[in-house]
Structure formats: structure tokens, C-alpha cells
Motif scaffolding. Structure first.
Motif, PDB file in Angstrom:
ATOM      1  N   GLU A 159     -60.733  -0.400  80.349  1.00  9.82           N
ATOM      2  CA  GLU A 159     -60.714  -0.822  78.950  1.00  9.82           C
ATOM      3  C   GLU A 159     -60.932  -2.331  78.822  1.00  9.82           C
ATOM      4  O   GLU A 159     -60.885  -2.860  77.706  1.00  9.82           O
ATOM      5  CB  GLU A 159     -59.378  -0.433  78.307  1.00  9.82           C
ATOM      6  CG  GLU A 159     -59.548   0.732  77.393  1.00  9.82           C
ATOM      7  CD  GLU A 159     -58.701   0.564  76.152  1.00  9.82           C
ATOM      8  OE1 GLU A 159     -59.285   0.345  75.082  1.00  9.82           O
ATOM      9  OE2 GLU A 159     -57.474   0.650  76.252  1.00  9.82           O
TER      10      GLU A 159
ATOM     11  N   SER B  49     -63.446  10.284  77.705  1.00  7.71           N
ATOM     12  CA  SER B  49     -64.286   9.115  77.963  1.00  7.71           C
ATOM     13  C   SER B  49     -65.709   9.515  78.336  1.00  7.71           C
ATOM     14  O   SER B  49     -66.527   8.669  78.666  1.00  7.71           O
ATOM     15  CB  SER B  49     -63.667   8.296  79.093  1.00  7.71           C
ATOM     16  OG  SER B  49     -63.503   9.120  80.245  1.00  7.71           O
ATOM     17  N   THR B 123     -59.164  10.043  71.406  1.00  7.52           N
ATOM     18  CA  THR B 123     -59.926   9.484  72.525  1.00  7.52           C
ATOM     19  C   THR B 123     -61.214   8.840  71.989  1.00  7.52           C
ATOM     20  O   THR B 123     -61.595   9.050  70.839  1.00  7.52           O
ATOM     21  CB  THR B 123     -60.348  10.580  73.522  1.00  7.52           C
ATOM     22  OG1 THR B 123     -61.232  11.486  72.850  1.00  7.52           O
ATOM     23  CG2 THR B 123     -59.145  11.335  74.065  1.00  7.52           C
ATOM     24  N   GLU B 124     -61.903   8.112  72.877  1.00  5.48           N
ATOM     25  CA  GLU B 124     -63.184   7.505  72.487  1.00  5.48           C
ATOM     26  C   GLU B 124     -64.187   8.571  72.046  1.00  5.48           C
ATOM     27  O   GLU B 124     -64.909   8.373  71.073  1.00  5.48           O
ATOM     28  CB  GLU B 124     -63.786   6.745  73.680  1.00  5.48           C
ATOM     29  CG  GLU B 124     -63.035   5.514  74.091  1.00  5.48           C
ATOM     30  CD  GLU B 124     -63.469   5.037  75.478  1.00  5.48           C
ATOM     31  OE1 GLU B 124     -62.980   5.613  76.478  1.00  5.48           O
ATOM     32  OE2 GLU B 124     -64.281   4.109  75.558  1.00  5.48           O
ATOM     33  N   ALA B 149     -59.592   4.566  68.480  1.00  3.98           N
ATOM     34  CA  ALA B 149     -59.530   5.124  69.841  1.00  3.98           C
ATOM     35  C   ALA B 149     -58.382   4.470  70.598  1.00  3.98           C
ATOM     36  O   ALA B 149     -58.204   3.257  70.544  1.00  3.98           O
ATOM     37  CB  ALA B 149     -60.848   4.877  70.574  1.00  3.98           C
ATOM     38  N   PRO B 151     -57.471   4.960  74.239  1.00  7.54           N
ATOM     39  CA  PRO B 151     -57.624   5.582  75.564  1.00  7.54           C
ATOM     40  C   PRO B 151     -56.450   5.350  76.515  1.00  7.54           C
ATOM     41  O   PRO B 151     -56.139   6.233  77.323  1.00  7.54           O
ATOM     42  CB  PRO B 151     -58.917   4.960  76.107  1.00  7.54           C
ATOM     43  CG  PRO B 151     -59.224   3.792  75.241  1.00  7.54           C
ATOM     44  CD  PRO B 151     -58.600   4.055  73.912  1.00  7.54           C
TER      45      PRO B 151
END
Lengths: 277, 277
Positions: A159, B49, B123-124, B149, B151
């Protein structure tokens, strides 16, 4: 350029994702006449939290995809795969030589820690496999090796959250007790993602702990192996590097540049499917 | 028990890993006479992802593995797969009905936010796909949907680091600016991992924000759909639940119990390979 001579064949490098590009970077710097083809298994990353069986199966598929590019040597840039799949990879690729990052990392740790007090931080899979401990103890049976899994470091690096209070707190949580007890002289960054957090890890570890990553030592070992096998390419301009990714090649080119330290042309990244290899 | 009648067939549920067991738990509570078979794609997680193409390919393979168990309905417990792969799954399984967690989650959000100010954390992949926004706006075109998002929440939940200063700092970093600007009335936990961090997220969000997760609403939607299709099993003891995992079945049984809220017998988890489906 003709690839008629074995010397002119490319070196294959693979990792679960893009972290292994730090190893490729060291290789390109040390071996400027060699051509490279890199594979990142972005569709199935991370490897570090998966079982040895699954990591071995994936690693063998990565290696097979690279052999289709007629490589003269395979570098396993992923610590988890180096730790668990090296015997299977060596067998699959024979007689093409295979080299991982664990042995060179162990060598660098020994050199950095005359006292033998060595700490290794890595993924769960690498720690569970214990390959770093074995490699270090084989070289120095008197070494005292401490291991610590730091899985959150992978997510933080991915990230881009590499400095500031969050990674610092996470690093303290993982490292403080271990550093206090084991008092290591060096700390091996046993995952290709961890060099991205080097600044934070160094601050938490303090000035008396040397940080070691295996990229530079691996490049040195590859140079030595090419010489032994008489397959080094010692002059001439190499082919431009080629890249294979199992998912999202455009993201690979964009994010990969950070790890490789140089531009990755969008059209040099090819999407590949490993499922049937 | 014979499975001669379509009513007696099991309901299939899948997720990229174990998080979807929270949805299965809600289903088992609401539908005590139904049998279930759950698949966790632990060898390839996370999905959040990865690209839409890869998630769709993986989701279709999960669905095919479950059809081999003669399921009467498929529940896509993974938000990312629900968000990107529902059309492909519906087409692959037809005429077997398929239901995801996005539509039920959107329904719950609308009910919890009369003002229409709704925030979605996910999530992304789920955020990029925008499926929650579309589903909410289809029901309430005046809604104002904000997405974020998160993550790192996945990594924190998987490491069991769900309360304390680290998740709190991470939650503040993700949510503070968004909450301050959008002033949502409800916050949708749009990833099956996020309910594990509910306590921390609630504290950061404050008392005026209702947290919504789609497990309970999904169970309600499944009940309704079984009724509409006339395939509900309304009495009798179900078969014990069965579990399929693509990696590390013993870890699945051990960790999965936390999400399912009941014991998972080691021999009820089967290791499966989806690569050739």
C-alpha cells in the motif's frame, strides 16, 4: 541478436509479485551484459501465507513458463519459494542451474554478524520452513538465529505505507520483544517486500543492528555461478528486459518501476497463464 | 438421506477464503433445515487486489467445483466476486439461481440510512467495480454514496489484530477524512473480513453511524429466493455442512471456526484443485 550461444541466453527471475524486481535490479547492475526475463505471479500472490505444497506447485509453474524463454539460469527471487521449493525447482529445470535468495542471504548475514547473533524477519511460510536457520547454521554452527514472521509488512509495503506512525507501531509490535531478548547484531530482511520499509525497520532496530537484504549478495552468487558454469556473457549490449505477469500487466509496469528503479515499457510486459503448465 | 428431491439438494457458498463463513453462519441460523457446502479458495486469496478478469475466472472455477456437489442455489459470499463476476456466474450456472452479497447489502444500507448518505468500505476491486454504488442508486437515485478502499483491514483481520492502537490508527487514516466530508448515516462493511474489525471501526465512526454488513440480509434474500423458486427445505435435519478448500484444509478447519461460530470437524474439509475446471 542471435541466441545461438548458451552465453547469449537470458537469465530467468521470478517472484510471487513485484518485490523480486529489487533482486533483478541488483542483477542488472552487477551483470550489465546479461539479458533478463522476469515473471511475477500477480494472479496468485502472496505466497508467504500459503502452504509449502501450493507454493511448490506455483513455483514449478513459474519456472516452466520461464524455460519456454530458453533461459540459461533461474533465479528464485521470492524468499518463500526459495525456502520451500528449491529442491523441486532444481529437479524440474535440470540441467539448467537454479539459485535462490536464502543461501546468499545467509552468507551476507554471517558476514555482517561476527558474534553469530542473527535475527531473520520474513513471511509466515519462510519462517515455518526454517530455511534461513538451516543455511546460517550450516555455515556457522555456533550462530544463534531468531526468527519472526511479519506478515503485515507485506500489506504495508504494497500500500506504499512505508513510513509514519502506522508502520512504526507495527514494526515495534513485531520487533521490540525479539530485539530485546535476542540482541541480534544483524537483521535479515527475508522477504523482497521488506526493503521498502527499511527506513522504519532501521529506526526501530536502532543503530547497533545491521540490516541485510539478499539482493546484492544474490547478484554476486549468480555472477560466481555463471563463471563456474562457463555461461557468463561478458561483453556486448543485452536484450531489453522482458516481463511476464499473470495478472494486470499495466499495473505491473506502473508499480514495478518503483522496485526496479528504472522505466518499464508497457509493451514489455506480457500477460501469461500458468494454470496448464 | 436421499437427495432425490430438488428441495433436499445443498446450497453452495463460496468466498476467496474463510471470511464468507460469516455469511454461511447467518444462512445456517436462518435456514436450519437446509444443507450447505462451502468452498474457500485459500490457494489464491485474496481476490480484492486482483483484476476483474482474474477474479471472474477464479469465481467461475469455484462455482463449477460446487456444481459437482449438485447444489440447488449458489451464494457468492465474497464481495469482490459478487461485484465483478455475477453475470458470468449466472450464465455459467443457469438454470441454477445465483445470489451475491452486494444487492442484499445495498438493501440493508438503504433501510439504515433514510437520509441516503451511505458510505461503503471495501477492497480495491469492489470499490473499482462500483457495484455497491450502482445497487444503492438503483434503489434510491437520490442517495449519496461514498466509497473507500481499506485493503489493510484484510491483513489486520487475517492476523487477528482487530483491536488496539494499530487497527485504530489504520481505521482513522482510512475513515476520518471521508467521514468528516460525507457525514454518512450508515457505513457498509463491504468485505467479509471487515466484521472482525467492527468494534474498532464503530469507535472511529462514532455513535451516529450505523454499521451494516450483508450477512443477515443475504440470508433473508436467500430465503425469499428459495420460496420463489419453490425449492426451500422447510423441515427435517440437514446434512452436516461440508467444506472444500484449495489450500491448507487443517488451517481452514481451525481458523474457520472463528468465522462460522461453531466447530468444524477436520474430516469435513476436503482439499480440492480448481485449476482444470
Amino acid at each position: 541478436m542471435s541466441t545461438a550461444s548458451p552465453r547469449d541466453k537470458p537469465i530467468g527471475v521470478f517472484d510471487s509479485g513485484m518485490g523480486g524486481l529489487t533482486v533483478m535490479r541488483a542483477l542488472m547492475e552487477r551483470l550489465p551484459h546479461e539479458s533478463f526475463v522476469y515473471l511475477g505471479d500477480t494472479a496468485r500472490l502472496p505466497y508467504g501465507s500459503k502452504s509449502a505444497d501450493v507454493v511448490t506447485r506455483y513455483a514449478v509453474q513459474c519456472a516452466r513458463a520461464l524455460t519456454a524463454h530458453d533461459i540459461k539460469l533461474l533465479v528464485v527471487a521470492c524468499n518463500t519459494a526459495s525456502s520451500t521449493a528449491l529442491p523441486a525447482l532444481t529437479q524440474t529445470l535440470a540441467p539448467t542451474p537454479v539459485i535462490g535468495v536464502i543461501e546468499p542471504g545467509a552468507e551476507a548475514a554471517i558476514a555482517a554478524a561476527p558474534s553469530g547473533r542473527i535475527a531473520v524477519i520474513a513471511t509466515e511460510g519462510t519462517v515455518r520452513g526454517g530455511a534461513y536457520s538451516r543455511a546460517i547454521l550450516a555455515r556457522n554452527p555456533a550462530a544463534r538465529v531468531t526468527q519472526q514472521a511479519c506478515p503485515l509488512f507485506v500489506a504495508l509495503a504494497e500500500e506504499g505505507m512505508t513510513t509514519g506512525p502506522i508502520p512504526e507501531l507495527v514494526a515495534k509490535q513485531y520487533l521490540d520483544a525479539m530485539l530485546g531478548e535476542a540482541k541480534p547484531e544483524c537483521l535479515v530482511l527475508g522477504c523482497t517486500h521488506f526493503p521498502a520499509l527499511k527506513e522504519t525497520i532501521a529506526r526501530v532496530a536502532g543503530p547497533n543492528v545491521v540490516l541485510v537484504d539478499s539482493a546484492a549478495t544474490t547478484a554476486k552468487s549468480v555472477e560466481r555461478l555463471l563463471g563456474e558454469k562457463n555461461i557468463a556473457r561478458e561483453s556486448g549490449t543485452p536484450e531489453p528486459p522482458r516481463f511476464l505477469a499473470t495478472d494486470a500487466p499495466e499495473r505491473f509496469a506502473r508499480v514495478g518501476e518503483i522496485f526496479l528503479g528504472r522505466k518499464i515499457a508497457g509493451d514489455s510486459v506480457e500477460l501469461v497463464d500458468l494454470q496448464n503448465l
